[in-house]
Design a protein around this motif. Structure first.
Motif, PDB file in Angstrom:
ATOM      1  N   VAL A 149      56.423  44.371  48.689  1.00 43.04           N
ATOM      2  CA  VAL A 149      55.344  45.353  48.758  1.00 43.04           C
ATOM      3  C   VAL A 149      54.079  44.665  48.235  1.00 43.04           C
ATOM      4  O   VAL A 149      54.070  44.161  47.113  1.00 43.04           O
ATOM      5  CB  VAL A 149      55.656  46.590  47.902  1.00 43.04           C
ATOM      6  CG1 VAL A 149      54.523  47.608  48.002  1.00 43.04           C
ATOM      7  CG2 VAL A 149      56.971  47.223  48.332  1.00 43.04           C
ATOM      8  N   LEU A 176      62.762  36.035  44.654  1.00 38.94           N
ATOM      9  CA  LEU A 176      62.837  36.730  43.365  1.00 38.94           C
ATOM     10  C   LEU A 176      64.293  36.857  42.903  1.00 38.94           C
ATOM     11  O   LEU A 176      64.628  36.490  41.762  1.00 38.94           O
ATOM     12  CB  LEU A 176      62.192  38.116  43.496  1.00 38.94           C
ATOM     13  CG  LEU A 176      62.308  39.053  42.287  1.00 38.94           C
ATOM     14  CD1 LEU A 176      61.655  38.439  41.054  1.00 38.94           C
ATOM     15  CD2 LEU A 176      61.666  40.417  42.599  1.00 38.94           C
ATOM     16  N   VAL A 202      65.576  49.580  41.205  1.00 39.01           N
ATOM     17  CA  VAL A 202      65.136  49.268  42.565  1.00 39.01           C
ATOM     18  C   VAL A 202      63.722  49.801  42.760  1.00 39.01           C
ATOM     19  O   VAL A 202      63.378  50.866  42.240  1.00 39.01           O
ATOM     20  CB  VAL A 202      66.085  49.948  43.578  1.00 39.01           C
ATOM     21  CG1 VAL A 202      65.643  49.693  45.010  1.00 39.01           C
ATOM     22  CG2 VAL A 202      67.526  49.497  43.353  1.00 39.01           C
ATOM     23  N   GLN A 253      61.207  51.813  49.668  1.00 42.78           N
ATOM     24  CA  GLN A 253      59.927  51.961  50.382  1.00 42.78           C
ATOM     25  C   GLN A 253      59.973  51.483  51.827  1.00 42.78           C
ATOM     26  O   GLN A 253      58.925  51.366  52.462  1.00 42.78           O
ATOM     27  CB  GLN A 253      58.848  51.138  49.672  1.00 42.78           C
ATOM     28  CG  GLN A 253      58.419  51.695  48.340  1.00 42.78           C
ATOM     29  CD  GLN A 253      57.224  50.953  47.804  1.00 42.78           C
ATOM     30  OE1 GLN A 253      57.373  49.889  47.216  1.00 42.78           O
ATOM     31  NE2 GLN A 253      56.028  51.468  48.027  1.00 42.78           N
TER      32      GLN A 253
HETATM   33  C1  FMN Z   1      53.968  48.519  44.196  1.00 40.21           C
HETATM   34  C2  FMN Z   1      54.729  48.179  42.943  1.00 40.21           C
HETATM   35  C3  FMN Z   1      54.261  48.615  41.714  1.00 40.21           C
HETATM   36  C4  FMN Z   1      54.955  48.309  40.543  1.00 40.21           C
HETATM   37  N1  FMN Z   1      54.496  48.750  39.339  1.00 40.21           N
HETATM   38  C5  FMN Z   1      55.193  48.494  38.211  1.00 40.21           C
HETATM   39  C6  FMN Z   1      54.765  49.001  36.946  1.00 40.21           C
HETATM   40  O1  FMN Z   1      53.756  49.693  36.829  1.00 40.21           O
HETATM   41  N2  FMN Z   1      55.512  48.703  35.850  1.00 40.21           N
HETATM   42  C7  FMN Z   1      56.657  47.954  35.923  1.00 40.21           C
HETATM   43  O2  FMN Z   1      57.323  47.734  34.902  1.00 40.21           O
HETATM   44  N3  FMN Z   1      57.096  47.467  37.109  1.00 40.21           N
HETATM   45  C8  FMN Z   1      56.391  47.717  38.232  1.00 40.21           C
HETATM   46  N4  FMN Z   1      56.862  47.246  39.454  1.00 40.21           N
HETATM   47  C9  FMN Z   1      58.092  46.428  39.470  1.00 40.21           C
HETATM   48  C10 FMN Z   1      59.305  47.214  39.956  1.00 40.21           C
HETATM   49  O3  FMN Z   1      59.655  48.242  39.045  1.00 40.21           O
HETATM   50  C11 FMN Z   1      60.542  46.286  40.132  1.00 40.21           C
HETATM   51  O4  FMN Z   1      61.032  45.872  38.876  1.00 40.21           O
HETATM   52  C12 FMN Z   1      60.228  45.045  40.958  1.00 40.21           C
HETATM   53  O5  FMN Z   1      59.439  45.368  42.074  1.00 40.21           O
HETATM   54  C13 FMN Z   1      61.499  44.344  41.446  1.00 40.21           C
HETATM   55  O6  FMN Z   1      62.326  45.210  42.193  1.00 40.21           O
HETATM   56  P1  FMN Z   1      62.276  45.291  43.813  1.00 40.21           P
HETATM   57  O7  FMN Z   1      62.516  43.914  44.324  1.00 40.21           O
HETATM   58  O8  FMN Z   1      63.362  46.273  44.130  1.00 40.21           O
HETATM   59  O9  FMN Z   1      60.933  45.801  44.185  1.00 40.21           O
HETATM   60  C14 FMN Z   1      56.154  47.543  40.624  1.00 40.21           C
HETATM   61  C15 FMN Z   1      56.616  47.112  41.868  1.00 40.21           C
HETATM   62  C16 FMN Z   1      55.936  47.425  43.023  1.00 40.21           C
HETATM   63  C17 FMN Z   1      56.469  46.937  44.332  1.00 40.21           C
END
Ligand code: FMN
Length: 390
Positions: A112, A273, A324, A329
């Motif tokens: 994202v 990642l 997650v 999304q």
């Molecule tokens: C658009 C977006 C905004 C995020 N904002 C935060 C945040 O404010 N605080 C936080 O601890 N992690 C934030 N994250 C990290 C996510 O909570 C998550 O740990 C990270 O994206 C890895 O997981 P994923 O690969 O499933 O996205 C954000 C991730 C995305 C994609």
């Protein structure tokens, strides 16, 4: 069981049963019970902090879908006058773009792309959301916890205790009962910032933040998860940071937030990642095996969790649950389910996919003898607990 799983996958495409973890227990003799920040949860799949936990509607839909837990968007700490040292993280942001991201080895994943940072409304509005979170938690047993970015000092500077005090006390009051559970976010934009360019400084933050938070509420009960960054340094530093965090008194470590693309100035995820996170967790696991720590905080995985099998990759490295974001999304046509909220559709695939789901993965681990049945059942937590110091 395989045939049953294929049937469940097909029929649940139109909607998951209300208590689907109970269905998994009764049908497959699998106990999906997991833990987040010391709380027992029905299964290991929770939602990470971000743009998907900004309002009451999102929390209610997630509770209805049967998500295990939710972490609210990260708020920027402030003192009683509203002063925020980390103000630069409270910026309003443009739209998000859900995009394909190719890892260096050619695998295509999802990421994202977004320029935003923390909560961009007032602290009072955040506290109102925390009160809703409290009510949702108490009504249905899905823990919903706040996330904070507290002041992090430069070299030679002191921690701004006034910001720790005011923010933590206000959160505790809005929560209205002990203990207060919260996360401190060391974000990718922080990792990419000049502030985080010195190794010793990052290690000091990780070592000292939990005690600053505890001191802020003077003996009131608070459980702190540190959500660690992917620092801009190598794997060896990542290990140093984990060791420092393990000795910090934190109650859990969330490992690890997204990578930072310095050329484009954005955070990103995908296979690069999860590869990095799992690689570092492997190193950590062998280090702890060789030299057991006095206290090793429980781990929570995050990063590219896009299948039940990936949940198990984190669990086999000691994670008691996962967070997650991106997989909640995706464009709707990427989910095999045909109805329901994105959370429901994602859970349907993560848990029931006949090849890559959590149930299929646990049955495989049991067949290969990598997890042993106890009392006739497979217990998800046995994977993580195999790594806990005894
Ligand atoms: C658009 C977006 C905004 C995020 N904002 C935060 C945040 O404010 N605080 C936080 O601890 N992690 C934030 N994250 C990290 C996510 O909570 C998550 O740990 C990270 O994206 C890895 O997981 P994923 O690969 O499933 O996205 C954000 C991730 C995305 C994609």
């Amino acid at each position: 069981m395989r045939a049953q799983l294929a049937r469940d996958f097909a029929r649940f495409a139109a909607g998951l049963p209300r208590d689907w973890p109970a269905h998994v227990r009764e049908t497959y003799a699998i106990d999906l019970g997991a833990r987040y920040l010391g709380e027992p949860v029905a299964h290991p799949i929770g939602k990470g902090s971000g743009q998907l936990s900004l309002n009451p509607g999102q929390l209610e839909r997630d509770a209805a879908a049967g998500l295990a837990f939710v972490v609210l968007k990260t708020v920027i700490a402030e003192d009683e006058t509203g002063e925020r040292t980390m103000q630069a993280w409270a910026v309003p942001a443009s739209r998000m773009a859900v995009e394909r991201r190719r890892a260096p080895d050619g695998r295509d994943g999802w990421t994202v792309t977004w320029q935003g940072r923390g909560w961009d409304r007032s602290f009072a509005e955040y506290l109102a959301l925390v009160r809703v979170a409290r009510d949702v938690t108490r009504a249905g047993g899905m823990p919903v916890v706040p996330s904070v970015k507290y002041h992090l000092p430069r070299a030679g500077e002191a921690f701004r205790d006034a910001e720790y005090r005011h923010t933590t006390r206000a959160l505790a009051e809005a929560w209205g009962g002990a203990p207060l559970l919260l996360e401190q976010d060391f974000s990718p934009t922080l990792a990419g910032d000049a502030l985080a360019s010195e190794r010793d400084l990052v290690l000091r933050w990780v070592r000292e933040v939990p005690q600053r938070i505890r001191a802020a509420v003077e003996g009131e009960s608070v459980r702190v998860a540190l959500k660690l960054m992917n620092a801009r340094f190598d794997d060896a530093f990542q290990m140093e940071m984990l060791a420092a965090a393990a000795g910090s008194g934190a109650d859990a470590l969330v490992v690890f937030n997204r990578l930072f693309d310095r050329e484009r100035g954005i955070a990103y995820g995908g296979w690069e990642l999860s590869d990095r996170n799992l690689r570092v967790l492997d190193l950590y696991r062998s280090a702890v095996r060789d030299a057991p720590l006095e206290f090793a905080p429980p781990l929570v995985g995050t990063g590219n969790v896009c299948s039940g099998r990936m949940v198990l990759e984190y669990a086999r490295r000691g994670c008691e649950s996962v967070q997650v974001h991106t997989y909640f999304q995706l464009p709707l046509d990427q989910y095999p389910a045909t109805a329901g909220s994105r959370t429901q559709r994602a859970l349907h695939a993560l848990v029931f996919h006949p090849a890559d789901g959590l149930v299929a993965g646990l049955l495989d681990l049991a067949r290969r003898g990598e997890i042993e049945r106890r009392d006739g059942a497979i217990h998800f937590l046995d994977l993580a607990d195999a790594h806990r110091p005894r």
